[in-house]
Structure formats: C-alpha cells, structure tokens
Design a protein around this motif. Structure first.
Motif, mmCIF file in Angstrom:
data_model
loop_
_atom_site.group_PDB
_atom_site.id
_atom_site.type_symbol
_atom_site.label_atom_id
_atom_site.label_comp_id
_atom_site.label_asym_id
_atom_site.label_seq_id
_atom_site.Cartn_x
_atom_site.Cartn_y
_atom_site.Cartn_z
ATOM 1 N N VAL A 198 0.830 -1.203 0.000
ATOM 2 C CA VAL A 198 0.000 0.000 0.000
ATOM 3 C C VAL A 198 0.866 1.254 0.000
ATOM 4 N N MET A 199 1.906 1.287 0.833
ATOM 5 C CA MET A 199 2.772 2.469 0.889
ATOM 6 C C MET A 199 3.396 2.765 -0.463
ATOM 7 N N TYR A 200 3.904 1.732 -1.105
ATOM 8 C CA TYR A 200 4.557 1.943 -2.397
ATOM 9 C C TYR A 200 3.553 2.387 -3.461
ATOM 10 N N LEU A 201 2.400 1.733 -3.509
ATOM 11 C CA LEU A 201 1.424 2.041 -4.551
ATOM 12 C C LEU A 201 0.858 3.450 -4.398
ATOM 13 N N VAL A 202 0.553 3.839 -3.163
ATOM 14 C CA VAL A 202 0.027 5.190 -2.939
ATOM 15 C C VAL A 202 1.049 6.231 -3.368
ATOM 16 N N ASP A 203 2.300 6.025 -3.012
ATOM 17 C CA ASP A 203 3.340 6.997 -3.375
ATOM 18 C C ASP A 203 3.667 6.953 -4.857
ATOM 19 N N LEU A 204 3.503 5.788 -5.479
ATOM 20 C CA LEU A 204 3.715 5.706 -6.933
ATOM 21 C C LEU A 204 2.668 6.531 -7.657
ATOM 22 N N ARG A 205 1.425 6.416 -7.240
ATOM 23 C CA ARG A 205 0.356 7.190 -7.880
ATOM 24 C C ARG A 205 0.552 8.685 -7.650
ATOM 25 N N ALA A 206 1.094 9.051 -6.490
ATOM 26 C CA ALA A 206 1.321 10.464 -6.189
ATOM 27 C C ALA A 206 2.573 11.017 -6.860
ATOM 28 N N GLY A 207 3.325 10.151 -7.529
ATOM 29 C CA GLY A 207 4.532 10.608 -8.214
ATOM 30 C C GLY A 207 5.758 10.690 -7.326
ATOM 31 N N ARG A 208 5.661 10.127 -6.111
ATOM 32 C CA ARG A 208 6.797 10.180 -5.190
ATOM 33 C C ARG A 208 7.708 8.962 -5.324
ATOM 34 N N ALA A 209 7.143 7.813 -5.645
ATOM 35 C CA ALA A 209 7.919 6.572 -5.701
ATOM 36 C C ALA A 209 8.346 6.286 -7.137
ATOM 37 N N PRO A 210 9.540 5.712 -7.331
ATOM 38 C CA PRO A 210 10.007 5.388 -8.678
ATOM 39 C C PRO A 210 9.529 4.003 -9.115
ATOM 40 N N GLN A 211 9.557 3.774 -10.398
ATOM 41 C CA GLN A 211 9.332 2.428 -10.910
ATOM 42 C C GLN A 211 10.608 1.615 -10.712
ATOM 43 N N VAL A 212 10.477 0.399 -10.217
ATOM 44 C CA VAL A 212 11.650 -0.435 -9.954
ATOM 45 C C VAL A 212 11.450 -1.802 -10.592
ATOM 46 N N GLY A 213 12.555 -2.524 -10.732
ATOM 47 C CA GLY A 213 12.500 -3.860 -11.292
ATOM 48 C C GLY A 213 11.858 -4.861 -10.355
ATOM 49 N N LEU A 214 11.532 -6.019 -10.901
ATOM 50 C CA LEU A 214 10.813 -7.030 -10.138
ATOM 51 C C LEU A 214 11.634 -7.531 -8.953
ATOM 52 N N VAL A 215 12.919 -7.773 -9.148
ATOM 53 C CA VAL A 215 13.743 -8.303 -8.061
ATOM 54 C C VAL A 215 13.836 -7.301 -6.918
ATOM 55 N N LYS A 216 14.089 -6.056 -7.256
ATOM 56 C CA LYS A 216 14.227 -5.042 -6.216
ATOM 57 C C LYS A 216 12.893 -4.833 -5.486
ATOM 58 N N TYR A 217 11.791 -4.835 -6.230
ATOM 59 C CA TYR A 217 10.494 -4.686 -5.581
ATOM 60 C C TYR A 217 10.193 -5.893 -4.695
ATOM 61 N N GLY A 218 10.495 -7.089 -5.193
ATOM 62 C CA GLY A 218 10.260 -8.287 -4.405
ATOM 63 C C GLY A 218 11.055 -8.284 -3.116
ATOM 64 N N LEU A 219 12.297 -7.776 -3.182
ATOM 65 C CA LEU A 219 13.123 -7.720 -1.985
ATOM 66 C C LEU A 219 12.608 -6.669 -1.008
ATOM 67 N N TYR A 220 12.081 -5.561 -1.532
ATOM 68 C CA TYR A 220 11.477 -4.559 -0.659
ATOM 69 C C TYR A 220 10.331 -5.162 0.150
ATOM 70 N N ILE A 221 9.550 -6.022 -0.479
ATOM 71 C CA ILE A 221 8.410 -6.621 0.208
ATOM 72 C C ILE A 221 8.831 -7.785 1.104
ATOM 73 N N ALA A 222 9.748 -8.619 0.650
ATOM 74 C CA ALA A 222 9.988 -9.913 1.288
ATOM 75 C C ALA A 222 11.309 -10.016 2.040
ATOM 76 N N PHE A 223 12.110 -8.951 2.133
ATOM 77 C CA PHE A 223 13.402 -8.996 2.807
ATOM 78 C C PHE A 223 13.242 -9.668 4.169
ATOM 79 N N PHE A 224 13.915 -10.778 4.380
ATOM 80 C CA PHE A 224 13.543 -11.667 5.485
ATOM 81 C C PHE A 224 13.697 -11.089 6.894
ATOM 82 N N PRO A 225 14.608 -10.162 7.179
ATOM 83 C CA PRO A 225 14.631 -9.634 8.543
ATOM 84 C C PRO A 225 13.342 -8.927 8.959
ATOM 85 N N GLN A 226 12.594 -8.369 7.973
ATOM 86 C CA GLN A 226 11.419 -7.588 8.358
ATOM 87 C C GLN A 226 10.087 -8.086 7.798
#
Length: 459
Positions: free
Chosen positions: A130-158
């Motif tokens: 939700v945080m990424y999508l809301v900021d993407l629509r507002a023009g604050r977040a950049p478009q990123v590749g699948l691996v980097k986005y997947g790691l943002y969501i699934a990075f195992f420590p958090q």
C-alpha cells in the motif's frame, strides 16, 4: 524459523551471510536475486503452502505498478490497493465480519484445512504494498524492477513483523556494495551487537515474564476470579513482556539487516518514559504510527479541517489501528480507547492547561497498562475479570511474583535503548568478548527453556 532458534542462529544465518558475501565479492549482480531467494526460503520454512501467496502478491502488484507507469491509469492503483486489502480481509477478518451476521460462522479462509488460516506477515507485507502504490500514484515513488520490488516486500529480517519500511528508506540501499564501504566492518560489528541485544531482551527478559502472564489470563478466560495481586502481576508483566518481546525482535531484525548491509528504521524509543499518550505513539511501534498518520489520519482530514474532524480522524485511525492488530472487538476497543484518550490530550493542549511532567508520565503509563488488558485478554469477559481484580473488587490474594517485573521495569524505564547503546559503544576487544560470552549464554538459555514465538507474529 524463529530468530531465537538454533536452526536460524547456527545454520540459516551463517549460511546466508557466507553466500551473500561470496556473491557481493565475486558476482555483485547476483546479490539481490540471492537475497530474494533467501527471503523466500526463510518465509517458506514457516509454511511453504503460503509462499505462493507472497510470490503472487509481489508479482501482481509489481505488474499493475508497471502498467500504471506506462499507461497512467489511476484506477489501476486503486484496484491494486483494493485487491491487497481484500486478500488481507479474507484471510484475517472473514471470521470477524461474519460474526456480525446472525447464523453465519467462519474462521477465515483455510485453503489447506490446517486450522491455521493466517499467513505470517500478511498485515506487514500488505501495508508495504500500500505504501509503495500510494506513493507511486502520487509521483513520489520510482518504478523499480521485479527483483528489487520483491526484496522490498519480502526482505527476510522484516517480512514477518516489521518494521514497516518505506520504499524511500530501503530501495536506494539495494544499489550499494555494502562490504565495500569504509565503515563496513563497523556496521557488521554493530549488527552483531544489536542481534545479541535483541536476543537478550527476548530470551532473558521478555520470555520469563510469560510465566507471570499466561496462567492468570488463562484463568480469567475460564471464568475464574482474579485477585488484586494476580491482576496487577499479570498486567504489569504483560506490559513489559510485549515491549521486550517486540522491541527485542526489532533489534534482531535491525541487527540482521545490518549484517547484510541494509539499515532499517528504528521502531522503539523508550516508550514507557513518555510524558503523554501522543509521545507514547511517537516512541512505540514508530513505523506503524507513521504509516497510520501519513496513509490514514492525514487522508481523513488530519488537523486541516477543524477540531471536530480532527477528533474524528484520530478516533477512526486508532480504532482501525487496533483492528489491524487482530480480528476481534477487544483489539478495536483497545485502539478506540487510545483514540479517545488522544482526543482528550488534544483538547487539553488546545485549552492551554498545564501538565506536570511527573503527572503526565504517571497518567500515560497507567492508561497504557490498563488498556493492555484489552489487547491481551481475548474477550471482554476475561478483560472484565482482570479489571475486577486490579480494582480490588475481589480478594487481595497473595504470592506476588515481582523480581522479573522489577528487572524489566528498571531496564525499560532507566536503561538506554539497545540502538543507542550499540551505536555509542566504542569498538573494543573487551566488548567483542563480552558479546561472545553473552551470545553463548543465550544459546544455553534457548536450549534449556521454552522457546516462545514473538507476540507480533500473530498480527
């Protein structure tokens, strides 16, 4: 795979660090895909059947975000957010909403018939989407590749219990060569110290308090009368148990991330020293508080449209924040109570009334302690029995167990936070030896005692 388990501490973490170092040293382009693979392996260890849900949520959200960036169709982001919230609602809140329909009973969508319908971490990775999508629509977040986005969501420590990390706090770090930094060795050492500190808070302080908490709340759930001593013992013990359990997890998460060259945001700043409830929520679960403020309270109007709307926004935000913690009316009541109290604090400040620091601390601490009963009890009936005991409406009782509570209170109210202590401590050989000894003792403790899951894993 608990952070406080042998399989994680002695197998998964050392192996992951080794292969991550090899990739960073010899094949830097493999580093992010490897971290993502390790994160999926970590998540799958809990229940491999829910791993496809995590993978599918990453793929679907990334695809819709990519299409939005190409076509600029705002409704796609709205659709993606709705789908995320729908999935969360189906898995976590089906039974809660069904309870309001006469004759209808549900426990959630249990697609495997295991009796456990809630995928671990679903509340946390849903909010990351939700945080990424809301900021993407507002023009604050950049478009990123699948691996980097997947790691943002699934990075195992958090991924399982936060902290709730904004894309702006972590995505740029994925582009770094963490072990090539001039301070790489220092960051690695501080990561190890944070891991040890978090383990100590969880295993040595938080877990022993469970013996003070669980029997009393179990008795309350069965309808037994709770004495004054039992009520205060269990409630104070839970007050410190949940703090050391969750902040200990956070310290471990931050420390583990540092070992891989990633800095995650702090989540706790000595919350039980707060002089007001507003201050408490600036110190407790800080990343969730920021999420609720920026993605719910402000869109609801915040403080921009007059006092009545601000009070309503506060109440709704905190009530929904309570519901996020668990699918039950006791969680909603816990959040609503905090919303009402925050509103009272706002009116007090608007009136310009004084609040001595000592009185402000006492009122805040007592309010937080009393409302933790709703958070822990599981039902209003059980909470009422705890409250009856705490208010002296039953017998006084005897046999107060206070030593572990006193130690926890001293550390929480007087001692430095783990983050501050670790970052202020100068590098030294003596400190390294002490940390190694502490880590060894904690391992013995883990082997001897019950190994409790982290409380926030259920949310």
């Amino acid at each position: 795979m608990l952070f406080n388990s042998f399989i994680f501490l002695l197998l998964f973490l050392p192996f992951s660090l080794l292969v991550h170092w090899l990739a960073e040293r010899f094949r830097p382009e493999w580093r992010l895909p490897l971290l993502l693979l390790l994160s999926f392996a970590f998540y799958s260890y809990w229940d491999w059947r829910f791993a496809p849900l995590l993978v599918a949520s990453i793929g679907l959200n990334w695809m819709l975000a990519r299409i939005f960036c190409q076509a600029r169709l705002g409704w796609l982001i709205t659709l993606a957010i709705c789908v995320n919230l729908l999935v969360l609602g189906v898995f976590k809140y089906a039974g809660f909403f069904a309870s309001f329909i006469p004759g209808l009973t549900m426990k959630g969508v249990d697609v495997f018939g295991s009796g456990d319908a809630l995928p671990l971490g679903i509340s946390f990775f849903t909010f990351h989407h939700v945080m990424y999508l809301v900021d993407l629509r507002a023009g604050r977040a950049p478009q990123v590749g699948l691996v980097k986005y997947g790691l943002y969501i699934a990075f195992f420590p958090q991924v399982l219990a936060g902290p709730l990390v904004r894309w702006s706090e972590i995505l740029h770090q994925f582009d770094e060569r963490p072990y090539g930094r001039s301070d790489a060795a220092e960051r690695f050492a501080r990561g190890l110290l944070l891991l040890c500190a978090g383990l100590a808070k969880k295993v040595l302080i938080g877990d022993p308090l469970a013996a003070y908490v669980n029997p009393v709340f179990q008795e309350a759930a069965t309808g037994a009368t709770i004495t004054l001593v039992q009520g205060w013992q269990a409630t104070l013990a839970f007050t410190f148990q949940i703090y050391f359990d969750f902040s200990g997890y956070t310290d471990m998460a931050l420390g583990i991330a540092l070992l891989f060259g990633v800095v995650l945001p702090q989540n706790f700043e000595a919350p039980y020293r707060s002089l007001s409830l507003q201050d408490f929520w600036r110190r407790w679960h800080m990343t969730l508080s920021r999420f609720l403020r920026d993605y719910l309270y402000i869109p609801l109007g915040g403080n921009r449209h007059g006092l009545p709307l601000q009070l309503c926004a506060l109440f709704i935000t905190m009530a929904l924040g309570g519901l996020w913690h668990g699918a039950g009316m006791t969680f909603v009541a816990w959040g609503a109570a905090h919303g009402l109290a925050l509103g009272v604090g706002l009116l007090w400040r608007r009136a310009g009334l004084p609040m001595p620091a000592a009185l402000g601390w006492a009122l805040t601490f007592l309010f937080v302690v009393f409302t933790w009963v709703l958070f822990r009890a599981g039902s209003f009936e059980a909470a009422l029995r705890i409250y009856e005991g705490m208010l002296g409406l039953t017998s006084i009782g005897a046999g107060l167990k206070w030593r572990a509570i006193a130690i926890a209170a001293a550390v929480a109210l007087i001692g430095p936070t783990a983050w501050a202590a670790v970052h202020k401590a100068p590098p030294s050989r003596v400190l390294a030896i002490l940390a190694a000894v502490a880590f060894t003792l904690i391992l013995f403790k883990i082997g001897d005692d019950a190994n409790y899951e982290f409380i926030y894993f259920q949310f």
